[in-house]
Design a protein around this motif. Structure first.
Motif, PDB file in Angstrom:
ATOM      1  N   CYS A  63       0.902  -1.071  -0.002  1.00 11.78           N
ATOM      2  CA  CYS A  63      -0.085   0.012  -0.056  1.00 11.78           C
ATOM      3  C   CYS A  63       0.968   1.380  -0.177  1.00 11.78           C
ATOM      4  N   ALA A 115      -1.870   7.187   4.433  1.00 12.41           N
ATOM      5  CA  ALA A 115      -1.467   6.638   5.940  1.00 12.41           C
ATOM      6  C   ALA A 115      -0.283   5.878   5.848  1.00 12.41           C
ATOM      7  N   CYS A 158      -6.159   1.282   7.106  1.00 14.51           N
ATOM      8  CA  CYS A 158      -5.222   2.102   7.393  1.00 14.51           C
ATOM      9  C   CYS A 158      -4.434   1.984   8.987  1.00 14.51           C
TER      10      CYS A 158
HETATM   11  S1  FES Z   1      -3.420   3.837   3.305  1.00 13.59           S
HETATM   12 FE1  FES Z   1      -2.761   1.981   3.313  1.00 13.59          FE
HETATM   13  S2  FES Z   1      -4.431   0.844   3.973  1.00 13.59           S
HETATM   14 FE2  FES Z   1      -5.145   2.811   3.936  1.00 13.59          FE
END
Ligand code: FES
Length: 161
Positions: free
Chosen positions: A81, A85, A126
């Motif tokens: 990801c 976050a 997140c």
């Molecule tokens: S920003 Fe990575 S899971 Fe939401």
């Protein structure tokens, strides 16, 4: 043009249902990818023959949407990801560590066909950031060391088979 190595039967079933439906190209491509894991060129040519849409136009659609892959993926798809976050919690550095460990960059697959690395936007968890997902399994609160250990666990699992 078509390579007989690709089993076109499941694709024909999709096309029997959708080839004549207006505006169904994205659904056809989605379902084709579900079957083959990516969009093989032979499938694109076959879709072209059955729908009358040129291969160039189909490729235009396939390359426009990030969800479509034109290369086969590895047995394990690592989705790292890069959402906000995860980004602020260090996902860039984790990406570098994974790349160094596997010798591949974002979007590439290891030579042994085991791992594909793909950067994605928010995975929807997140609070666990930074997060990666491997074949649907979520791994949170990552750091580089943890990511390498997880990858090595998959390697061990493979070696044991
Ligand atoms: S920003 Fe990575 S899971 Fe939401």
């Amino acid at each position: 043009m078509e390579n007989s190595a690709l089993d076109l039967k499941p694709l024909d079933e999709i096309l029997d249902e959708l080839a004549d439906q207006y505006g169904s190209m994205i659904s056809i491509l989605q379902r084709t990818q579900e079957v083959y894991g990516y969009l093989p060129m032979d499938a694109i040519y076959h879709i072209s023959e059955r729908t009358g849409v040129s291969p160039a136009k189909i490729m235009g659609t396939a390359t426009f949407y990030a969800q479509f892959r034109l290369q086969p993926i590895g047995k394990y798809l690592i989705m790292l990801c890069k959402g906000t976050a995860c980004h602020v919690n260090g996902s860039d550095a984790i990406g570098d560590v994974i790349s160094g460990e596997l010798g591949i960059e974002n979007g590439e697959t290891t030579e042994d066909g085991l791992f594909t690395l793909e950067y994605v936007a928010c995975l929807g968890c997140c609070s666990l950031s930074p997060v990666m997902m491997i074949n649907g399994e979520t791994y949170g609160q990552l750091d580089g060391k943890k990511a390498v250990k997880i990858i090595n666990d998959y390697r061990k699992k493979e070696a044991a088979q």
